[in-house]
Write a protein that holds these residues in place. Structure first.
Motif, PDB file in Angstrom:
ATOM      1  N   GLU A  67       0.825  -1.208   0.000  1.00 26.44           N
ATOM      2  CA  GLU A  67       0.000   0.000   0.000  1.00 26.44           C
ATOM      3  C   GLU A  67       0.860   1.259   0.000  1.00 26.44           C
ATOM      4  O   GLU A  67       0.544   2.244  -0.668  1.00 26.44           O
ATOM      5  N   LEU A  68       1.956   1.215   0.740  1.00 30.58           N
ATOM      6  CA  LEU A  68       2.851   2.369   0.806  1.00 30.58           C
ATOM      7  C   LEU A  68       3.767   2.446  -0.405  1.00 30.58           C
ATOM      8  O   LEU A  68       4.350   3.486  -0.688  1.00 30.58           O
ATOM      9  N   GLY A  69       3.911   1.324  -1.103  1.00 30.00           N
ATOM     10  CA  GLY A  69       4.823   1.292  -2.232  1.00 30.00           C
ATOM     11  C   GLY A  69       6.270   1.390  -1.801  1.00 30.00           C
ATOM     12  O   GLY A  69       7.139   1.805  -2.556  1.00 30.00           O
ATOM     13  N   SER A  70       6.539   1.035  -0.565  1.00 35.49           N
ATOM     14  CA  SER A  70       7.908   1.108  -0.044  1.00 35.49           C
ATOM     15  C   SER A  70       8.198  -0.101   0.834  1.00 35.49           C
ATOM     16  O   SER A  70       7.351  -0.518   1.617  1.00 35.49           O
ATOM     17  N   LEU A 112       9.595  -1.557   3.987  1.00 32.04           N
ATOM     18  CA  LEU A 112       9.867  -1.027   5.320  1.00 32.04           C
ATOM     19  C   LEU A 112      10.960  -1.831   6.008  1.00 32.04           C
ATOM     20  O   LEU A 112      11.783  -1.291   6.744  1.00 32.04           O
TER      21      LEU A 112
END
Lengths: 298, 298
Positions: free
Chosen positions: B43-46, B48
DNA sequence: AACCATTGTTCTCATTTTGAGAACTATCAT
DNA sequence: ATGATAGTTCTCAAAATGAGAACAATGGTT
């Protein structure tokens, strides 16, 4: 459903003014909104909204919850946006409200170029000259030309909108010469509204022109065609008539006079973190148009 | 599942050190934790967390997300707590780690009284003298007696813990008189650890007593029974021997001397908003015991 | 006072989401 | 090379959630 999602729903209910309106805006059944709001209140052990079937009001706890929720929601949105920005292409959807003439003639090519630069972005463009309610109707951005009214919306100036008087060469040959503003009342002015307008002479002195319009219409392209056909002198923004001027289909009238400029604004919801995709689009348009747009070069 | 819940899960994974450990702490399948973490990252496209099957490390984006998430989570918890406090009874659950002797003899009655005052509250009391990991094991509060070690935990002093030397009248009759500290090495000292201890005379001078214990044990009640049975001089906290002193089963030895007091602490997780139920319990215990507890009145 | 329109609530059921657990993969220690 | 451990993927059952119908309550209009 999560705590944050229920906070957003609660905030939306408050801002919409009713569960029914919030449900419409969120594309949810009002039973679902009612239930989630009730669930949030139960979990908190506090009534947030006193509601009857006709009225509703925030409780004291609800007022505090609302204010604090706004802050938290903005922080989360900013955190998400920052995390998404970490070396990433813009993505998602932008829902834009765009005025007809300006949109079709100028914004379209700019938005198309922007879309090509950001392939993961999608856009929903709603062409309309009506005054949309951005929050109510879920727009990310709307464009307004003119002066912004007293409004809680936030706005960024996109470009300058100059207006000019112009007529076809045939019309000018066939009618009395126009040497200064006192000659205008004898002519047919084509404009949006059958109302007086103000022009400034080369000394900066303002003159109100009380000329009756044979035809008025709220479509600039239509009025341009009428002017080209010799039906009168058009008072229009340059972003509509610039190509006709360039092609000598229309000629400036009283070019030593000036008219107070308007501006085009990008308008977005207040008190919200501005998503980077929205911010990037606005920056792009400011750079693209600015205070000396291409349609003023004729 | 919601954004905030996924933030909490992410924070838990970081603090636990692995998906597996976090799953254990959260009573979730590790597949569920793995999936939700992956969903949040998508969802964040990153990314973590960079993770292999053996090691994992925060990415730069993840480190920022972690720090900011902690702040947001605390704000939400505080907002919830404040909203719940609006004219409401304490509710929910408290998970407490309680030392055996102190817990059984003193905390129990206090906690029982607290529970009666707050009928909507439940408590899980884990009796153990072991050094629990509060965060890892999901405790709201733990109690520690002694001196707190270098620790990131936060603590609130609950009460003072005095220690005394005492023996049964029969023991004192049957053995050499104890006039001052130099007489102690000739006696059998019953204490927790077979180590020297320090006492202060009436002039404040400290004396280290190097007496070997015939018996040492980490259970104060057991040592008290031995002392009552005439097996030696007990060195124990007053909260254990106070009733035996009061009943004349034990008598103070060298009562003009003193021993450096310890303290009992309530310990809770660091950098967290302290829930009001936890805070209220701590306040209650401080008021209930304080620096002059009832077991020192003998 | 009666009636109607509108808003909110409750209930039922279908759909979607979510977690458990098995199986598998990858990595590191022995 | 082998085994232990951690993380991922897949399947399926259970739980959550929303849609929509029906109902209740309220306020405006007649």
């Amino acid at each position: 459903m999560g705590k944050l999602e229920n906070m957003r729903l609660f905030v939306r209910v408050i801002e919409a003014g009713s569960i029914t309106k919030a449900a419409e805006q969120l594309n949810l059944a009002k039973s679902a909104v009612s239930k989630r709001l009730a669930d949030l209140e139960e979990e908190l052990g506090s009534k947030l909204i006193n509601r009857t079937t006709r009225t509703s009001s925030l409780t004291e706890a609800g007022a505090n919850y609302y204010q604090r929720s706004l802050l938290i929601i903005d922080e989360v949105d900013e955190l998400d946006a920052n995390t998404k920005d970490s070396g990433r292409e813009l993505a998602g959807n932008l829902k834009l409200s765009v005025p007809l003439s300006f949109g079709l003639a100028h914004l379209n090519t700019a938005l198309d170029e922007f879309a090509k630069l950001h392939p993961d972005l999608t856009m929903e463009i709603d062409f309309s000259d009506r005054h949309v309610d951005i929050v109510d109707e879920g727009f990310d951005l709307a464009f307004r030309i003119g002066d912004l009214k007293n409004s809680s919306l936030q706005a960024r100036k996109i470009t300058r909108i100059n207006h000019v008087l112009c007529a076809s060469p045939d019309y000018l040959k066939a009618n009395n010469a126009i040497v200064d503003h006192t000659d205008l009342p004898g002519h047919s002015i084509l404009k949006y509204k059958n109302q007086p307008f103000t022009i400034f002479d080369e000394h900066g002195k303002s003159h109100s022109i009380l000329s009756s319009s044979k035809i008025s219409a709220n479509n600039g392209d239509f009025l341009t065609q009428l002017a080209i056909s010799g039906h009168g002198i058009a008072l229009e923004p340059t972003f509509i008539v610039w190509q006709a001027l360039k092609a000598k289909q229309l000629t400036l009238v009283l070019s030593n006079y000036s008219i107070a400029p308007m501006h085009a604004y990008a308008v977005y919801p207040p008190n919200r973190y501005l998503p980077i995709k929205t911010r990037t689009l606005i920056d792009f348009l400011v750079a693209r148009f600015g205070d000396n747009p291409y349609w003023d070069k004729y």
